[in-house]
Design a protein around this motif. Structure first.
Motif, short mmCIF file in Angstrom:
data_model
loop_
_atom_site.label_atom_id
_atom_site.label_comp_id
_atom_site.label_asym_id
_atom_site.label_seq_id
_atom_site.Cartn_x
_atom_site.Cartn_y
_atom_site.Cartn_z
N PRO A 13 0.81 -1.22 0.00
CA PRO A 13 0.00 0.00 0.00
C PRO A 13 0.84 1.27 0.00
N PHE A 14 2.03 1.24 0.62
CA PHE A 14 2.88 2.42 0.62
C PHE A 14 3.45 2.67 -0.78
N GLU A 38 1.72 8.00 7.88
CA GLU A 38 0.70 7.10 8.43
C GLU A 38 0.70 5.78 7.67
N ILE A 39 0.76 5.83 6.36
CA ILE A 39 0.71 4.62 5.54
C ILE A 39 1.97 3.79 5.73
N ALA A 40 3.13 4.44 5.75
CA ALA A 40 4.38 3.70 5.96
C ALA A 40 4.43 3.10 7.35
N ALA A 41 3.94 3.81 8.36
CA ALA A 41 3.93 3.28 9.72
C ALA A 41 3.02 2.08 9.85
N ARG A 42 1.90 2.09 9.15
CA ARG A 42 1.03 0.90 9.12
C ARG A 42 1.78 -0.27 8.48
N HIS A 43 2.46 0.02 7.38
CA HIS A 43 3.21 -1.03 6.69
C HIS A 43 4.27 -1.65 7.60
N ARG A 44 4.86 -0.84 8.47
CA ARG A 44 5.89 -1.32 9.39
C ARG A 44 5.30 -1.93 10.66
N GLY A 45 3.97 -1.88 10.82
CA GLY A 45 3.35 -2.49 11.98
C GLY A 45 3.44 -1.68 13.26
#
Length: 486
Positions: free
Chosen positions: A79-80, A152-159
């Motif tokens: 998604p990122f 926000e999107i990258a942080a979601r990707h990193r968990g």
């Protein structure tokens, strides 16, 4: 009356050359009535929102069709990555929302991967924005929202946890607001000359480590990134991309990523796309013309000779636009120079406008970059290539590799992401301050964190939208509606 007398009178009487500071500050505060700061938390798709696949396919119409599957492949890796390639999608979404009305020069694609280290013409290593393909004028908050949502999107990707994600996004907006306020209260030329050098980044990390907000891991990642930037230059790129073939220096063919001009099909060959029959005659002529757009005159480019041309696949969102690498040589084979000529099309921020700001989109990119960056590549210029069918293509040209490196968010931890978020937020503010709207923006934002909280809410909601859009495009690839290389 002499010119000097006129200057003296203007200086003595305090006549402003544009709107006064008080007028600009009042304009910023007045914008709150039009667009309250809390309103920036709102995200809802417009009723007539264009299907995201249609948006991407519309972009593909002017690109090299054979490379579009590569673009989709890269975008669908996460998604990122999808967000990185979806600037046109978000531009349409932002344009459908109410805005502050405070216009400045925008990066246009200010996501976190478009910041990094590079060398200035003076050979200093600085941290700054480094991608301006979509630069145009627009409401300042569009850049801030795109940057905040990327974290926000990258942080979601990193968990990352909910709390860590929220803190990271708030750091973006808070750092931006603080830096703009400092610029608004400082001297005019300070805004133009301020830059963030690599040694200052080191110092900031040491300070954070002393406060307990940074750990040894972040120091190691930073030192590794700085070392990588120092090692990246034309000589290193030359060793990877170029070989001697039959006594002549040539780019190594690694299709589809690097394809020498002579291997391309007729409709895709040459800088102009099949129109340059002899690149060894046409390219030097084009480069001589491009020299007139460079800031330094005379320019060292005139001491180099042309050797070879190849098409190169670049980036995520840029895949399919025409990008060329140009091999030049100075005194001997140990003195190479690699230039990149990248096609410049209409900015995604300009769609819906009656006419673009610049007739030549290469010029748009270059002038926007020179305005927003603390220092720009001395080889940065533009060129228009006329084609035999009567159409033309615009390009901007720069060095291919000159001390460039960026932070790898795939290795980021919450503490490091927090520091990086602050750096990016401050850097974006400096770019906007140079563009001249710092007083209006500062007055609009104020001293409290109202805007910060609103942007964090927006980023969370837009990340949900990005997830949904990603799934839509992934489904289109699975159904065969679009083709993505596997």
């Amino acid at each position: 009356m002499t010119t000097n007398s006129l200057v003296t009178i203007a200086a003595d009487s305090g006549v402003p050359l544009s709107r006064s500071n008080a007028e600009r500050t009042d304009a910023g505060r007045s914008a709150r009535a039009r667009s309250p700061r809390r309103s920036h938390a709102v995200w809802r798709p417009a009723d007539d929102r264009t299907d995201v696949v249609d948006t991407l396919e519309k972009q593909a119409e002017s690109r090299v069709r054979s490379l579009i599957p590569v673009r989709y492949q890269r975008m669908l890796s996460s998604p990122f990555a999808f967000y990185r390639g979806g600037a046109a999608i978000m531009a349409g979404d932002l344009a459908a929302l109410p805005d502050s009305g405070i216009v400045t020069q925008l990066c246009g694609d200010a996501h976190l991967a478009n910041f990094g280290l590079f060398k200035t013409p003076e050979r200093s290593l600085i941290f700054d924005l480094n991608d301006f393909d979509e630069t145009a004028r627009g409401p300042f908050e569009w850049d801030v929202k795109r940057l905040a949502a990327s974290f926000e999107i990258a942080a979601r990707h990193r968990g990352f946890s909910d709390a860590d994600r929220r803190a990271t996004v708030l750091a973006v907006a808070g750092a931006y607001r603080s830096a703009i306020r400092r610029a608004a209260s400082g001297r005019v030329l300070d805004s133009w000359y301020e830059r963030l050098e690599a040694n200052e980044v080191r110092a900031l990390l040491r300070e954070a480590a002393a406060e307990g907000t940074a750990k040894q891991h972040q120091m190691k990642v930073t030192e590794s990134t700085i070392a990588s930037a120092n090692e990246h230059d034309s000589a290193r790129a030359f060793s990877k991309l170029v070989r001697e073939v039959d006594g002549r220096l040539k780019f190594v063919s690694t299709p589809p990523l690097i394809v020498p001009v002579e291997e391309l099909p007729p409709d895709e060959g040459g800088f102009g796309g099949g129109d340059l029959v002899d690149d060894r005659v046409a390219i030097p002529a084009l480069l001589r013309s491009y020299q007139s757009t460079l800031l330094d005159q005379p320019h060292p480019l005139r001491e180099f000779s042309y050797y070879h041309l190849a098409r190169k696949v670049v980036g995520v969102g840029s895949v399919g636009t025409r990008a060329w690498v140009i091999l030049l040589q100075g005194t001997d084979a140990g003195d190479p120079l690699l230039l990149q000529a990248k096609q410049a099309q209409r900015s995604v921020l300009e769609f819906g406008m009656d006419a673009p700001e610049y007739e030549n989109h290469g010029e748009r990119v270059v002038r926007g970059q020179r305005l927003m960056q603390a220092a720009s590549d001395s080889f940065l210029g533009w060129q228009r290539v006329d084609r035999v069918d009567g159409t033309s293509r615009d390009y901007y040209i720069r060095q291919l590799s000159d001390g460039k490196a960026s932070v790898d968010m795939e290795r980021a931890r919450p503490a490091g992401a927090l520091i990086y978020a602050r750096l990016c937020g401050e850097t974006l503010a400096r770019a906007h301050a140079r563009a001249g709207s710092r007083l209006e923006i500062s007055a609009y934002l104020g001293a409290r964190d109202v805007f910060d909280q609103a942007v964090a809410e927006f980023a969370d909601r837009y990340a949900d939208q990005n997830d949904a859009d990603y799934e839509s495009v992934r489904a289109a690839a699975e159904s065969g509606r679009i083709t993505a290389n596997s």
